[in-house]
Design a protein around this motif. Structure first.
Motif, PDB file in Angstrom:
ATOM      1  N   ASP A   1       0.828  -1.210   0.000  1.00  0.00           N
ATOM      2  CA  ASP A   1       0.000   0.000   0.000  1.00  0.00           C
ATOM      3  C   ASP A   1       0.861   1.258   0.000  1.00  0.00           C
ATOM      4  O   ASP A   1       0.498   2.266  -0.608  1.00  0.00           O
ATOM      5  CB  ASP A   1      -0.949   0.007   1.209  1.00  0.00           C
ATOM      6  CG  ASP A   1      -2.033  -1.043   1.089  1.00  0.00           C
ATOM      7  OD1 ASP A   1      -2.383  -1.395  -0.054  1.00  0.00           O
ATOM      8  OD2 ASP A   1      -2.519  -1.517   2.127  1.00  0.00           O
ATOM      9  N   GLU A   2       2.008   1.195   0.667  1.00  0.00           N
ATOM     10  CA  GLU A   2       2.917   2.346   0.687  1.00  0.00           C
ATOM     11  C   GLU A   2       3.457   2.626  -0.722  1.00  0.00           C
ATOM     12  O   GLU A   2       3.535   3.776  -1.154  1.00  0.00           O
ATOM     13  CB  GLU A   2       4.080   2.068   1.643  1.00  0.00           C
ATOM     14  CG  GLU A   2       5.093   3.184   1.707  1.00  0.00           C
ATOM     15  CD  GLU A   2       6.287   2.837   2.594  1.00  0.00           C
ATOM     16  OE1 GLU A   2       7.302   3.522   2.457  1.00  0.00           O
ATOM     17  OE2 GLU A   2       6.195   1.887   3.392  1.00  0.00           O
ATOM     18  N   ILE A   3       3.806   1.574  -1.447  1.00  0.00           N
ATOM     19  CA  ILE A   3       4.297   1.727  -2.820  1.00  0.00           C
ATOM     20  C   ILE A   3       3.196   2.311  -3.701  1.00  0.00           C
ATOM     21  O   ILE A   3       3.430   3.217  -4.497  1.00  0.00           O
ATOM     22  CB  ILE A   3       4.773   0.374  -3.390  1.00  0.00           C
ATOM     23  CG1 ILE A   3       5.935  -0.169  -2.591  1.00  0.00           C
ATOM     24  CG2 ILE A   3       5.139   0.493  -4.863  1.00  0.00           C
ATOM     25  CD1 ILE A   3       7.122   0.768  -2.506  1.00  0.00           C
ATOM     26  N   LYS A   4       1.980   1.813  -3.544  1.00  0.00           N
ATOM     27  CA  LYS A   4       0.852   2.338  -4.313  1.00  0.00           C
ATOM     28  C   LYS A   4       0.648   3.824  -4.020  1.00  0.00           C
ATOM     29  O   LYS A   4       0.416   4.611  -4.933  1.00  0.00           O
ATOM     30  CB  LYS A   4      -0.432   1.570  -3.997  1.00  0.00           C
ATOM     31  CG  LYS A   4      -0.502   0.208  -4.613  1.00  0.00           C
ATOM     32  CD  LYS A   4      -1.841  -0.429  -4.279  1.00  0.00           C
ATOM     33  CE  LYS A   4      -2.012  -1.774  -4.935  1.00  0.00           C
ATOM     34  NZ  LYS A   4      -3.333  -2.359  -4.650  1.00  0.00           N
ATOM     35  N   ARG A   5       0.751   4.217  -2.741  1.00  0.00           N
ATOM     36  CA  ARG A   5       0.607   5.635  -2.371  1.00  0.00           C
ATOM     37  C   ARG A   5       1.684   6.485  -3.036  1.00  0.00           C
ATOM     38  O   ARG A   5       1.415   7.566  -3.549  1.00  0.00           O
ATOM     39  CB  ARG A   5       0.672   5.800  -0.849  1.00  0.00           C
ATOM     40  CG  ARG A   5      -0.656   5.905  -0.164  1.00  0.00           C
ATOM     41  CD  ARG A   5      -0.549   6.333   1.291  1.00  0.00           C
ATOM     42  NE  ARG A   5       0.336   5.517   2.107  1.00  0.00           N
ATOM     43  CZ  ARG A   5       0.014   4.326   2.626  1.00  0.00           C
ATOM     44  NH1 ARG A   5      -1.168   3.808   2.405  1.00  0.00           N
ATOM     45  NH2 ARG A   5       0.870   3.655   3.372  1.00  0.00           N
ATOM     46  N   LYS A   6       2.912   5.980  -3.018  1.00  0.00           N
ATOM     47  CA  LYS A   6       4.018   6.725  -3.636  1.00  0.00           C
ATOM     48  C   LYS A   6       3.797   6.890  -5.136  1.00  0.00           C
ATOM     49  O   LYS A   6       4.028   7.964  -5.684  1.00  0.00           O
ATOM     50  CB  LYS A   6       5.349   6.025  -3.373  1.00  0.00           C
ATOM     51  CG  LYS A   6       5.820   6.169  -1.949  1.00  0.00           C
ATOM     52  CD  LYS A   6       7.125   5.470  -1.711  1.00  0.00           C
ATOM     53  CE  LYS A   6       7.550   5.637  -0.255  1.00  0.00           C
ATOM     54  NZ  LYS A   6       8.828   5.009   0.030  1.00  0.00           N
ATOM     55  N   LEU A   7       3.341   5.834  -5.781  1.00  0.00           N
ATOM     56  CA  LEU A   7       3.094   5.913  -7.222  1.00  0.00           C
ATOM     57  C   LEU A   7       1.926   6.845  -7.529  1.00  0.00           C
ATOM     58  O   LEU A   7       1.970   7.591  -8.506  1.00  0.00           O
ATOM     59  CB  LEU A   7       2.858   4.522  -7.800  1.00  0.00           C
ATOM     60  CG  LEU A   7       4.083   3.604  -7.797  1.00  0.00           C
ATOM     61  CD1 LEU A   7       3.695   2.203  -8.239  1.00  0.00           C
ATOM     62  CD2 LEU A   7       5.188   4.161  -8.666  1.00  0.00           C
ATOM     63  N   ARG A   8       0.898   6.824  -6.703  1.00  0.00           N
ATOM     64  CA  ARG A   8      -0.224   7.751  -6.899  1.00  0.00           C
ATOM     65  C   ARG A   8       0.228   9.201  -6.696  1.00  0.00           C
ATOM     66  O   ARG A   8      -0.250  10.103  -7.376  1.00  0.00           O
ATOM     67  CB  ARG A   8      -1.372   7.419  -5.950  1.00  0.00           C
ATOM     68  CG  ARG A   8      -2.170   6.212  -6.357  1.00  0.00           C
ATOM     69  CD  ARG A   8      -3.392   6.009  -5.464  1.00  0.00           C
ATOM     70  NE  ARG A   8      -3.981   4.730  -5.695  1.00  0.00           N
ATOM     71  CZ  ARG A   8      -3.977   3.711  -4.834  1.00  0.00           C
ATOM     72  NH1 ARG A   8      -3.438   3.853  -3.637  1.00  0.00           N
ATOM     73  NH2 ARG A   8      -4.532   2.560  -5.141  1.00  0.00           N
ATOM     74  N   SER A   9       1.150   9.412  -5.759  1.00  0.00           N
ATOM     75  CA  SER A   9       1.647  10.775  -5.546  1.00  0.00           C
ATOM     76  C   SER A   9       2.432  11.259  -6.773  1.00  0.00           C
ATOM     77  O   SER A   9       2.426  12.441  -7.091  1.00  0.00           O
ATOM     78  CB  SER A   9       2.482  10.875  -4.278  1.00  0.00           C
ATOM     79  OG  SER A   9       3.713  10.220  -4.417  1.00  0.00           O
ATOM     80  N   LEU A  10       3.098  10.337  -7.470  1.00  0.00           N
ATOM     81  CA  LEU A  10       3.775  10.704  -8.713  1.00  0.00           C
ATOM     82  C   LEU A  10       2.761  11.155  -9.762  1.00  0.00           C
ATOM     83  O   LEU A  10       3.010  12.094 -10.518  1.00  0.00           O
ATOM     84  CB  LEU A  10       4.583   9.532  -9.269  1.00  0.00           C
ATOM     85  CG  LEU A  10       5.839   9.137  -8.521  1.00  0.00           C
ATOM     86  CD1 LEU A  10       6.446   7.887  -9.134  1.00  0.00           C
ATOM     87  CD2 LEU A  10       6.845  10.271  -8.514  1.00  0.00           C
ATOM     88  N   LYS A  11       1.626  10.485  -9.800  1.00  0.00           N
ATOM     89  CA  LYS A  11       0.568  10.851 -10.748  1.00  0.00           C
ATOM     90  C   LYS A  11       0.055  12.260 -10.447  1.00  0.00           C
ATOM     91  O   LYS A  11      -0.078  13.093 -11.340  1.00  0.00           O
ATOM     92  CB  LYS A  11      -0.576   9.840 -10.660  1.00  0.00           C
ATOM     93  CG  LYS A  11      -1.665  10.052 -11.678  1.00  0.00           C
ATOM     94  CD  LYS A  11      -2.704   8.935 -11.564  1.00  0.00           C
ATOM     95  CE  LYS A  11      -3.671   8.948 -12.716  1.00  0.00           C
ATOM     96  NZ  LYS A  11      -4.583   7.791 -12.681  1.00  0.00           N
ATOM     97  N   LYS A  12      -0.198  12.539  -9.170  1.00  0.00           N
ATOM     98  CA  LYS A  12      -0.669  13.866  -8.773  1.00  0.00           C
ATOM     99  C   LYS A  12       0.377  14.929  -9.093  1.00  0.00           C
ATOM    100  O   LYS A  12       0.036  16.034  -9.531  1.00  0.00           O
ATOM    101  CB  LYS A  12      -1.008  13.889  -7.283  1.00  0.00           C
ATOM    102  CG  LYS A  12      -2.239  13.087  -6.935  1.00  0.00           C
ATOM    103  CD  LYS A  12      -2.469  13.070  -5.441  1.00  0.00           C
ATOM    104  CE  LYS A  12      -3.637  12.162  -5.088  1.00  0.00           C
ATOM    105  NZ  LYS A  12      -3.787  12.014  -3.631  1.00  0.00           N
TER     106      LYS A  12
END
Length: 156
Positions: free
Chosen positions: A9-20
């Motif tokens: 979930d932490e990796i997913k959050r980091k990748l989503r933050s890249l999208k933002k």
């Protein structure tokens, strides 16, 4: 050596933050009514071509969550660097910012070159691929034509 990611979930959050972050960077100079209404702006995101964090197959994405989880931290850093190079390249092209030291990262990848390749690297790789794909040496003529078109786009 694969990295031990502690929390998916932490990796997913980091990748989503890249999208933002990409959305912020690329829509910084434009006012979008969709964004003002709380929706994401309608832009063709580099992020969508790079990452797929869902289990569903996405042929457009280069890296699935499974790929990322099997990477070393150094490999992951390289992916992030390549991602940002592509984001800023797209931003420069969309906003008419001419930077002659930047070459199209998609063409460079097709040629097997890193995003930071210079003109000498491009010429050297072009010669190697031209020998490989030239029809007179038994190569694939369609690949040779594609190589010529891509090389022309890079050096003009």
């Amino acid at each position: 050596m694969p990295c031990n990611w502690e929390n998916v979930d932490e990796i997913k959050r980091k990748l989503r933050s890249l999208k933002k972050l990409e959305i912020k960077i690329r829509s910084a100079n434009t006012f979008d009514y969709a964004e003002a209404a709380g929706r994401q702006p309608k832009i063709d995101l580099v992020w969508d071509r790079f990452f797929n964090i869902n289990n569903a197959g996405n042929s457009k994405a280069r890296y699935s969550l499974e790929n990322i989880l099997s990477m070393s931290k150094e490999d992951f850093k390289d992916v992030i660097n390549e991602f940002f190079f592509n984001v800023y390249y797209k931003y420069y092209m969309e906003n008419g910012i001419v930077n002659y030291s930047l070459y199209d990262p998609e063409i460079l990848k097709w040629m097997g070159l890193p995003p930071h390749a210079g003109l000498d690297d491009i010429k050297k790789r072009f010669r190697e691929l031209a020998k490989k794909y030239h029809p007179d040496t038994g190569g694939d003529s369609s690949k040779f034509i594609e190589l010529m078109e891509n090389y022309k786009k890079l050096v003009e």
